[in-house]
Design a protein around this motif. Structure first.
Motif, mmCIF file in Angstrom:
data_model
loop_
_atom_site.group_PDB
_atom_site.id
_atom_site.type_symbol
_atom_site.label_atom_id
_atom_site.label_comp_id
_atom_site.label_asym_id
_atom_site.label_seq_id
_atom_site.Cartn_x
_atom_site.Cartn_y
_atom_site.Cartn_z
ATOM 1 N N ALA A 136 0.833 -1.205 0.000
ATOM 2 C CA ALA A 136 0.000 0.000 0.000
ATOM 3 C C ALA A 136 0.866 1.253 0.000
ATOM 4 O O ALA A 136 0.530 2.268 -0.604
ATOM 5 C CB ALA A 136 -0.925 0.010 1.216
ATOM 6 N N VAL A 171 -4.593 1.764 -3.856
ATOM 7 C CA VAL A 171 -4.979 0.407 -3.493
ATOM 8 C C VAL A 171 -6.356 0.046 -4.042
ATOM 9 O O VAL A 171 -6.540 -1.021 -4.642
ATOM 10 C CB VAL A 171 -4.943 0.223 -1.958
ATOM 11 C CG1 VAL A 171 -5.418 -1.173 -1.585
ATOM 12 C CG2 VAL A 171 -3.529 0.458 -1.434
ATOM 13 N N ARG A 172 -7.327 0.911 -3.830
ATOM 14 C CA ARG A 172 -8.687 0.608 -4.280
ATOM 15 C C ARG A 172 -8.729 0.340 -5.785
ATOM 16 O O ARG A 172 -9.359 -0.635 -6.237
ATOM 17 C CB ARG A 172 -9.629 1.763 -3.928
ATOM 18 C CG ARG A 172 -11.061 1.583 -4.390
ATOM 19 C CD ARG A 172 -11.737 0.443 -3.654
ATOM 20 N NE ARG A 172 -13.036 0.118 -4.224
ATOM 21 C CZ ARG A 172 -13.824 -0.852 -3.772
ATOM 22 N NH1 ARG A 172 -13.437 -1.589 -2.752
ATOM 23 N NH2 ARG A 172 -14.981 -1.093 -4.326
ATOM 24 N N VAL A 226 -2.505 -7.309 0.278
ATOM 25 C CA VAL A 226 -1.827 -6.018 0.412
ATOM 26 C C VAL A 226 -0.906 -6.022 1.625
ATOM 27 O O VAL A 226 -1.334 -6.355 2.735
ATOM 28 C CB VAL A 226 -2.853 -4.872 0.543
ATOM 29 C CG1 VAL A 226 -2.138 -3.528 0.694
ATOM 30 C CG2 VAL A 226 -3.782 -4.844 -0.666
ATOM 31 N N ALA A 244 0.581 -3.744 4.091
ATOM 32 C CA ALA A 244 0.309 -2.382 4.548
ATOM 33 C C ALA A 244 1.163 -1.977 5.736
ATOM 34 O O ALA A 244 0.843 -1.018 6.441
ATOM 35 C CB ALA A 244 -1.174 -2.254 4.914
ATOM 36 N N LEU A 263 -6.014 4.388 8.013
ATOM 37 C CA LEU A 263 -6.291 3.514 6.878
ATOM 38 C C LEU A 263 -7.626 2.816 7.070
ATOM 39 O O LEU A 263 -8.098 2.634 8.196
ATOM 40 C CB LEU A 263 -5.169 2.497 6.649
ATOM 41 C CG LEU A 263 -4.853 1.449 7.709
ATOM 42 C CD1 LEU A 263 -4.009 0.343 7.081
ATOM 43 C CD2 LEU A 263 -4.064 2.020 8.863
ATOM 44 N N VAL A 272 -9.431 -0.482 5.529
ATOM 45 C CA VAL A 272 -9.362 -1.657 4.666
ATOM 46 C C VAL A 272 -10.704 -1.967 4.030
ATOM 47 O O VAL A 272 -10.767 -2.600 2.969
ATOM 48 C CB VAL A 272 -8.819 -2.891 5.424
ATOM 49 C CG1 VAL A 272 -7.438 -2.617 5.958
ATOM 50 C CG2 VAL A 272 -9.754 -3.323 6.532
ATOM 51 N N TRP A 297 -10.748 -0.074 0.865
ATOM 52 C CA TRP A 297 -9.850 -0.669 -0.124
ATOM 53 C C TRP A 297 -10.510 -1.830 -0.850
ATOM 54 O O TRP A 297 -10.292 -2.016 -2.044
ATOM 55 C CB TRP A 297 -8.586 -1.191 0.557
ATOM 56 C CG TRP A 297 -7.600 -0.146 0.933
ATOM 57 C CD1 TRP A 297 -7.623 1.172 0.589
ATOM 58 C CD2 TRP A 297 -6.423 -0.330 1.730
ATOM 59 N NE1 TRP A 297 -6.533 1.824 1.116
ATOM 60 C CE2 TRP A 297 -5.790 0.925 1.814
ATOM 61 C CE3 TRP A 297 -5.857 -1.424 2.372
ATOM 62 C CZ2 TRP A 297 -4.598 1.123 2.528
ATOM 63 C CZ3 TRP A 297 -4.676 -1.241 3.077
ATOM 64 C CH2 TRP A 297 -4.061 0.019 3.158
ATOM 65 N N ALA A 337 -9.745 -4.928 -0.446
ATOM 66 C CA ALA A 337 -8.773 -5.997 -0.679
ATOM 67 C C ALA A 337 -9.225 -7.291 -0.019
ATOM 68 O O ALA A 337 -9.939 -7.281 0.987
ATOM 69 C CB ALA A 337 -7.401 -5.591 -0.155
ATOM 70 N N VAL A 351 -5.213 -8.099 3.987
ATOM 71 C CA VAL A 351 -4.261 -7.027 4.291
ATOM 72 C C VAL A 351 -3.404 -7.500 5.453
ATOM 73 O O VAL A 351 -3.925 -7.950 6.477
ATOM 74 C CB VAL A 351 -4.981 -5.714 4.672
ATOM 75 C CG1 VAL A 351 -3.958 -4.642 5.054
ATOM 76 C CG2 VAL A 351 -5.867 -5.232 3.527
#
Length: 368
Positions: free
Chosen positions: A157, A168-169, A184, A186, A195, A197, A200, A202, A205
């Motif tokens: 990230a 990231v997104r 990810v 991070a 942050l 998540v 994001w 993802a 993470v």
């Protein structure tokens, strides 16, 4: 709590100019005391009290709740690990890879995002596809081409080499459109920036608490999406990963805890909880503003052509060229200034945290 107050209770900053939190951050007294205080209570008091396992479980639960708040996610999505590398390995080993599957990573990942895939390539005959970057950036079109037939994309990230923030997104969406999962790294973000998540999107993470959070070594964490979790088949099992440890037939825990295993030292997780709460007291708005001001000061003092990091603020990592990085870092160390070399690009990296000062930055510039 102000950054100055936090610095005053962090002994690691007293006897040197410490500019290396991107590698490991010295812990404040309150964080160390959270660990040692729990350890003493666990060993001296709980045998005659609630019991040693009950006390440990309570610390694990508090840590999961703290991590969930840090990442803006549900506690059920959180698994405790020992490090970022540990977390990435737990995901990698739980995926049902087949020969010929493609894993995409960038050319500037930390060893945590390199070694697990090299090992799996040997074991499962995977294809590891390395995406070239430019100045710490990913070209979206090249990335889309790389992940078009991939099982998984693994990227950072915030890059440890340049201090650049990756989108990231957007990278997650491109991978998902191609049918690939995303993992990810991070670890360079918690403690220096907020942050989310959930935003994001993802699949997993991974991070840890011993860098910008100023936690102790030994406490990492994962956040895993429910649909990805349902696909994973952990290769290890222990009493913390199952719903009922004493049942004749085991069933994995419904949440990300299925990726945990068994008895680990709870003290680093007590420290992690305290570290997260401490940074919340300082406030991420204040932390980011202070880091931005200090990194601007450092970059203003360097020749712009030496900078590998972006001129505009993106993080507390400032990487710059040097003719002989190892010799310069050694010389700076003898002067009491702690920075580090990088393997690629061949350069020096300074990590500027909110508890650093203008005097720290000026000391580095003067020594350079």
């Amino acid at each position: 709590m102000t950054p100055e107050e936090l610095r005053a209770e962090t002994p690691g900053f007293e006897n040197c100019t410490y500019l290396n939190t991107g590698a490991s951050g010295p812990s404040p007294r309150r964080v160390v005391e959270a660990a040692t205080g729990f350890l003493e209570r666990h060993e001296y008091e709980t045998p005659a009290g609630e019991g040693m396992y009950v006390a440990a479980d309570a610390v694990y639960e508090e840590a999961r709740e703290a991590v969930a708040g840090l990442l803006n996610t549900d506690e059920r999505r959180v698994a405790l690990t020992q490090s970022t590398t540990d977390g990435i390995n737990r995901i990698a080993s739980a995926m049902d890879f087949e020969p010929g599957d493609v894993v995409v990573r960038t050319d500037l990942e930390h060893s945590a995002g390199i070694l697990p895939w090299q090992r799996l390539a040997d074991v499962h005959d995977l294809e590891i596809r390395i995406l070239e970057t430019r100045e710490g950036r990913i070209d979206p079109e090249e990335y889309a081409e790389a992940v078009a037939d991939a099982r998984l994309a693994c990227f950072s990230a915030l890059t440890w080499t340049h201090g650049t923030r990756l989108p990231v997104r957007k990278l997650v969406e491109i991978a998902h459109d191609a049918g690939a999962r995303t993992l990810v790294d991070a670890v360079q973000m918690p403690g220096q920036t907020g942050l989310d998540v959930e935003a994001w999107g993802a699949d997993a993470v991974a991070a840890a608490g011993h860098k910008w959070l100023l936690g102790t070594w030994g406490a990492g964490f994962l956040a895993v999406s429910p649909d990805f979790l349902a696909e994973l088949e952990p290769r290890s099992v222990g009493y913390r990963s199952v719903a009922e440890p004493d049942a004749e037939a085991y069933a994995f825990h419904e949440g990300a805890r299925r990726l945990e295993i068994g008895t680990t030292n709870p003290a680093p997780y007590a420290a992690l909880t305290e570290a997260i709460e401490t940074m919340d007291r300082v406030g991420y708005g204040r932390i980011e503003s202070r880091i931005a001001g200090l990194t601007d000061r450092l970059k203003d003092g360097l020749d712009e052509e030496r900078l590998y990091s972006p001129r505009e603020y993106e993080s507390g990592l400032v990487t710059f060229a040097d003719e002989d990085p190892e010799a310069t870092v050694e010389r700076l160390g003898e002067a009491g200034i702690r920075v580090r070399t990088l393997p690629g690009p061949e350069a020096i990296r300074a990590s500027v945290h909110a508890i650093n000062t203008e005097a720290d930055v000026d000391a580095l510039l003067e020594a350079l």
